[in-house]
Motif scaffolding. Structure first.
Motif, PDB file in Angstrom:
ATOM      1  N   LEU A   1      56.512  55.234  50.307  1.00 30.14           N
ATOM      2  CA  LEU A   1      55.625  56.693  49.842  1.00 30.14           C
ATOM      3  C   LEU A   1      55.794  57.876  50.838  1.00 30.14           C
ATOM      4  O   LEU A   1      55.647  58.839  50.512  1.00 30.14           O
ATOM      5  N   VAL A   2      56.500  57.416  52.041  1.00 32.49           N
ATOM      6  CA  VAL A   2      57.153  58.607  53.091  1.00 32.49           C
ATOM      7  C   VAL A   2      58.286  59.115  52.470  1.00 32.49           C
ATOM      8  O   VAL A   2      58.591  60.357  52.617  1.00 32.49           O
ATOM      9  N   VAL A   3      59.219  57.995  52.189  1.00 33.37           N
ATOM     10  CA  VAL A   3      60.373  58.687  51.861  1.00 33.37           C
ATOM     11  C   VAL A   3      60.826  59.203  50.498  1.00 33.37           C
ATOM     12  O   VAL A   3      61.310  60.213  50.604  1.00 33.37           O
ATOM     13  N   LEU A   4      59.972  58.590  49.481  1.00 33.26           N
ATOM     14  CA  LEU A   4      60.145  59.100  48.199  1.00 33.26           C
ATOM     15  C   LEU A   4      60.018  60.600  47.921  1.00 33.26           C
ATOM     16  O   LEU A   4      60.735  61.366  47.244  1.00 33.26           O
ATOM     17  N   PRO A   5      58.756  61.132  48.300  1.00 33.78           N
ATOM     18  CA  PRO A   5      58.620  62.590  48.068  1.00 33.78           C
ATOM     19  C   PRO A   5      59.894  63.433  48.799  1.00 33.78           C
ATOM     20  O   PRO A   5      60.133  64.326  48.115  1.00 33.78           O
ATOM     21  N   LEU A   6      60.250  63.196  49.951  1.00 35.03           N
ATOM     22  CA  LEU A   6      61.165  63.900  50.618  1.00 35.03           C
ATOM     23  C   LEU A   6      62.477  63.951  49.830  1.00 35.03           C
ATOM     24  O   LEU A   6      63.124  64.723  49.770  1.00 35.03           O
ATOM     25  N   VAL A   7      62.954  62.550  49.487  1.00 35.56           N
ATOM     26  CA  VAL A   7      64.205  62.263  48.658  1.00 35.56           C
ATOM     27  C   VAL A   7      64.147  63.037  47.313  1.00 35.56           C
ATOM     28  O   VAL A   7      64.754  63.713  46.849  1.00 35.56           O
ATOM     29  N   ALA A   8      62.887  62.984  46.810  1.00 38.83           N
ATOM     30  CA  ALA A   8      62.718  63.752  45.402  1.00 38.83           C
ATOM     31  C   ALA A   8      62.970  65.058  45.539  1.00 38.83           C
ATOM     32  O   ALA A   8      63.542  65.780  44.718  1.00 38.83           O
ATOM     33  N   GLY A   9      62.323  65.749  46.821  1.00 34.75           N
ATOM     34  CA  GLY A   9      62.316  67.040  46.794  1.00 34.75           C
ATOM     35  C   GLY A   9      63.952  67.579  47.081  1.00 34.75           C
ATOM     36  O   GLY A   9      64.422  68.435  46.548  1.00 34.75           O
ATOM     37  N   LEU A  10      64.597  66.792  47.986  1.00 35.80           N
ATOM     38  CA  LEU A  10      65.929  67.114  48.015  1.00 35.80           C
ATOM     39  C   LEU A  10      66.893  67.057  46.936  1.00 35.80           C
ATOM     40  O   LEU A  10      67.767  67.851  46.627  1.00 35.80           O
ATOM     41  N   ALA A  11      66.439  66.068  45.953  1.00 36.78           N
ATOM     42  CA  ALA A  11      67.290  65.668  44.925  1.00 36.78           C
ATOM     43  C   ALA A  11      67.087  66.834  43.877  1.00 36.78           C
ATOM     44  O   ALA A  11      67.682  67.294  43.040  1.00 36.78           O
ATOM     45  N   ALA A  12      65.782  67.382  43.708  1.00 35.29           N
ATOM     46  CA  ALA A  12      65.545  68.449  42.777  1.00 35.29           C
ATOM     47  C   ALA A  12      65.957  69.679  43.168  1.00 35.29           C
ATOM     48  O   ALA A  12      66.063  70.863  42.285  1.00 35.29           O
ATOM     49  N   THR A  13      66.738  69.914  44.355  1.00 36.09           N
ATOM     50  CA  THR A  13      67.562  70.980  44.823  1.00 36.09           C
ATOM     51  C   THR A  13      68.578  71.533  43.721  1.00 36.09           C
ATOM     52  O   THR A  13      68.787  72.638  43.369  1.00 36.09           O
ATOM     53  N   ALA A  14      69.138  70.375  42.912  1.00 34.85           N
ATOM     54  CA  ALA A  14      70.034  70.483  42.194  1.00 34.85           C
ATOM     55  C   ALA A  14      69.755  71.182  40.814  1.00 34.85           C
ATOM     56  O   ALA A  14      70.629  71.572  40.089  1.00 34.85           O
ATOM     57  N   LEU A  15      68.495  71.148  40.639  1.00 35.16           N
ATOM     58  CA  LEU A  15      67.878  71.403  39.389  1.00 35.16           C
ATOM     59  C   LEU A  15      67.431  73.072  39.602  1.00 35.16           C
ATOM     60  O   LEU A  15      67.029  73.861  38.536  1.00 35.16           O
ATOM     61  N   VAL A  16      67.564  73.541  40.669  1.00 35.53           N
ATOM     62  CA  VAL A  16      66.909  74.960  40.956  1.00 35.53           C
ATOM     63  C   VAL A  16      68.270  76.013  40.582  1.00 35.53           C
ATOM     64  O   VAL A  16      69.249  75.787  41.271  1.00 35.53           O
ATOM     65  N   ARG A  17      67.971  76.785  39.527  1.00 37.54           N
ATOM     66  CA  ARG A  17      69.129  77.478  39.083  1.00 37.54           C
ATOM     67  C   ARG A  17      68.918  78.905  39.506  1.00 37.54           C
ATOM     68  O   ARG A  17      67.961  79.581  39.446  1.00 37.54           O
ATOM     69  N   THR A  18      70.206  79.778  39.979  1.00 37.71           N
ATOM     70  CA  THR A  18      69.907  81.040  40.337  1.00 37.71           C
ATOM     71  C   THR A  18      70.993  81.929  39.623  1.00 37.71           C
ATOM     72  O   THR A  18      70.943  83.268  39.858  1.00 37.71           O
ATOM     73  N   ASP A  19      71.743  81.411  38.514  1.00 33.21           N
ATOM     74  CA  ASP A  19      73.005  82.049  37.985  1.00 33.21           C
ATOM     75  C   ASP A  19      72.066  83.209  36.877  1.00 33.21           C
ATOM     76  O   ASP A  19      71.185  82.909  36.128  1.00 33.21           O
ATOM     77  N   PRO A  20      72.784  84.262  36.706  1.00 35.34           N
ATOM     78  CA  PRO A  20      72.121  85.421  35.567  1.00 35.34           C
ATOM     79  C   PRO A  20      72.467  85.105  34.436  1.00 35.34           C
ATOM     80  O   PRO A  20      73.473  85.580  33.860  1.00 35.34           O
ATOM     81  N   ASP A  21      71.725  84.340  33.687  1.00 37.69           N
ATOM     82  CA  ASP A  21      71.940  83.956  32.167  1.00 37.69           C
ATOM     83  C   ASP A  21      71.809  85.016  31.127  1.00 37.69           C
ATOM     84  O   ASP A  21      72.127  84.925  30.134  1.00 37.69           O
ATOM     85  N   GLN A  22      71.165  85.999  31.656  1.00 37.45           N
ATOM     86  CA  GLN A  22      70.764  87.211  30.804  1.00 37.45           C
ATOM     87  C   GLN A  22      71.330  88.445  31.655  1.00 37.45           C
ATOM     88  O   GLN A  22      70.737  89.698  31.436  1.00 37.45           O
ATOM     89  N   GLY A  23      72.206  88.202  32.267  1.00 34.56           N
ATOM     90  CA  GLY A  23      72.800  89.670  33.155  1.00 34.56           C
ATOM     91  C   GLY A  23      72.151  89.858  34.460  1.00 34.56           C
ATOM     92  O   GLY A  23      71.580  88.944  34.970  1.00 34.56           O
ATOM     93  N   GLU A  24      72.313  91.193  34.979  1.00 32.45           N
ATOM     94  CA  GLU A  24      71.818  91.533  36.253  1.00 32.45           C
ATOM     95  C   GLU A  24      71.210  92.793  36.113  1.00 32.45           C
ATOM     96  O   GLU A  24      71.436  93.553  35.182  1.00 32.45           O
TER      97      GLU A  24
END
Length: 542
Positions: free
Chosen positions: A201-224
């Motif tokens: 229960l200590v490790v899983l939330p931290l691992v989940a947070g780090l893994a979720a980094t890959a899902l955070v998108r910053t690309d301009p899918d509708q331009g700039e």
């Protein structure tokens, strides 16, 4: 003779003095630890970046309330809540004193204590850290709606803009981040009892947070889009900052004219949209021709639409609205957004007649009327969600503005923090904007009258920011993103599910505790007269 009954958890009259001294010392130690645990959580909030202190604060709480009665959980939680909320909300008393600050902190701490009482109940249920973390989510949900329409300022997620848990906001919003932090802390508290349960229960939330980094998108899918945030500054800090309303307006006009000169000289890119702060024109531009002319002057100079935070008085009821008005070159005012979530004891005064009994200063609170349309502005390909100041603290308000009008691809937060001087309030609010950026996968433009104004990328990072109480302008080219995150699509469902599970655990824990007490209350065969059993558990705040 049968001895008089003694309240469970209280020392008997013939308890040795040494035992009574130990009880007092133990109670005092627990109270001090509870206060320290709350302070740890406070220290995890901006402007500090010690996000990892929050799980430690929850670990202290978990150790203190585990296995205790509900009333002990309430008392210790009240102290823990005061240790957290009293310093966190210090800014509310910057110019009005203790009358606003301490009562508000006490109310928030009392609501936290309701949750910690429930945590004590579920602490005896197998898998206790999980249920305790779910109860925390339920407690935050309560504080977001009660009292006075809710005050969610102390949500744990708002202290995590630098932390490893932040990417989880894109999956389940602020409630999921708060759950992960609490679960880590309660897991830490459980390590000494059963490391096989506590460690995962200590490790899983931290691992989940780090893994979720890959899902955070910053690309301009509708331009700039190139956007400017103008911070014109105010004549002075405090409640009377807007006593020179024209000076505030002129400050923002002048700083925009300076930016226009920089653009014309090639020193800055030309913005396609300019965001002015909340209260940048407390003079109604629809009633004051000169104010409208000054705003239009700035609009023509910068050759881009300006979203102006204005106080607009409705002609139907003659009452003010906190409105953002869009002025366009060659046209004038073309659209508006009215703030929907008003700040109690500022823009409105709950129970005005009642509070007037204690102080006539309640009349300084406004009589603003809320809006009901979450739709922001459309400027070319840019669809801007507007969330004015206090609104950024409310999950549903921000989500509604992002989804309205076919979906926004940029978020603007016009705000006015001049009332609170140089306190931590503006940094706490900026942290909320950073969480919202990740939660909805949108860039955020924060424009403040006196600072801190900022440009926030969709991953929550701050790419530009201003100082406090200084005129400035930020110009940045930002990605326009239309893709909805999972958190945006799910809305309040993660919070509702976690709240329901937490309440179910409380009901189950209460039923188990009641059954245990009934069994203990039955006479034991062969027991002597006057002998009775107690659960031996501590009572009260001790």
């Amino acid at each position: 003779m049968v001895a008089p009954p003694v309240a469970p958890g209280q020392p008997a009259a013939d308890t040795p003095p040494a035992r009574r001294r130990r009880d007092v010392r133990g109670t005092l130690l627990r109270v001090l630890l509870a206060a320290a645990g709350g302070v740890l959580v406070y220290l995890s909030f901006p402007p500090r970046t010690a996000w990892w202190l929050a799980p430690l604060g929850f670990a202290v709480l978990g150790v203190l309330v585990h296995g205790r009665r509900a009333r002990a959980g309430f008392g210790l939680g009240l102290v823990w809540g005061l240790g957290f909320m009293a310093p966190l909300l210090r800014w509310t008393g910057e110019f009005v004193g203790l009358i606003a600050w301490l009562p508000l902190a006490l109310v928030c701490a009392l609501l936290i204590a309701v949750g910690t009482a429930a945590m004590a109940v579920v602490s005896r249920v197998p898998g206790a850290p999980l249920w305790m973390a779910l109860v925390w989510v339920a407690d935050e949900a309560l504080r977001a709606v009660f009292p006075f329409g809710g005050f969610p300022w102390g949500k744990i997620a708002f202290g995590q803009p630098e932390g490893w848990y932040l990417p989880l906001a894109s999956l389940g919003g602020a409630p999921l981040v708060g759950f992960a932090v609490a679960l880590t802390g309660f897991g830490l508290a459980h390590l000494g009892r059963d490391w096989r349960v506590g460690a995962p229960l200590v490790v899983l939330p931290l691992v989940a947070g780090l893994a979720a980094t890959a899902l955070v998108r910053t690309d301009p899918d509708q331009g700039e889009v190139t956007v400017a945030a103008v911070q014109g500054n105010v004549p002075r800090a405090g409640l009377d900052f807007n006593s020179q309303r024209r000076a505030v307006l002129d400050n923002h006009v002048e700083r925009t004219l300076e930016l226009a000169a920089d653009v014309d000289a090639g020193r800055a890119p030309r913005p396609q949209l300019v965001i002015w702060p909340e209260n940048s024109s407390d003079i109604d531009p629809f009633r004051n021709v000169d104010a409208a002319a000054q705003i239009q002057r700035a609009t023509e100079a910068i050759r881009a639409p300006i979203a102006v935070g204005a106080v607009v008085v409705d002609r139907a009821d003659n009452l003010p609205r906190n409105t953002v008005v869009l002025f366009e070159p060659g046209v004038g005012a073309t659209d508006s957004y009215t703030k929907r979530q008003l700040q109690p004891f500022g823009e409105t005064m709950p129970y005005r007649e009642f509070f007037r009994i204690f102080s006539e200063t309640v009349e300084r609170a406004g009589r603003f009327q809320p809006g009901d349309d979450p739709t922001g502005f459309a400027v070319g390909d840019v669809r801007v969600a507007i969330d004015t100041c206090y609104e950024v603290a409310f999950d549903s308000v921000v989500r509604d503005s992002v989804l309205a009008g076919g979906g926004a691809n940029l978020i603007a937060i016009p705000t006015n923090n001049a009332t609170f001087g140089y306190t931590e309030m503006t940094y706490q609010q900026l942290a909320m904007s950073r969480v919202r950026a990740v939660e909805h996968g949108r860039a955020v433009v924060v424009s403040a009258t006196s600072g801190v104004s900022a440009i926030v990328a969709p991953d929550g990072s701050v790419t530009q920011r201003t100082g406090m109480f200084t005129p400035d302008a930020l110009v940045a080219t930002l990605p326009l993103r239309g893709e909805a995150t999972l958190a945006t699509r799910l809305g309040a469902w993660p919070e509702w599910v976690m709240t329901a599970l937490g309440l179910a655990a409380v009901a189950f824990g209460s039923a188990v505790g009641l059954a245990q007490r009934r069994r203990r209350s039955r006479p034991t065969p062969g027991a002597g007269v006057g002998e009775e059993e107690t659960d031996g558990g501590p009572a009260g705040a001790a």
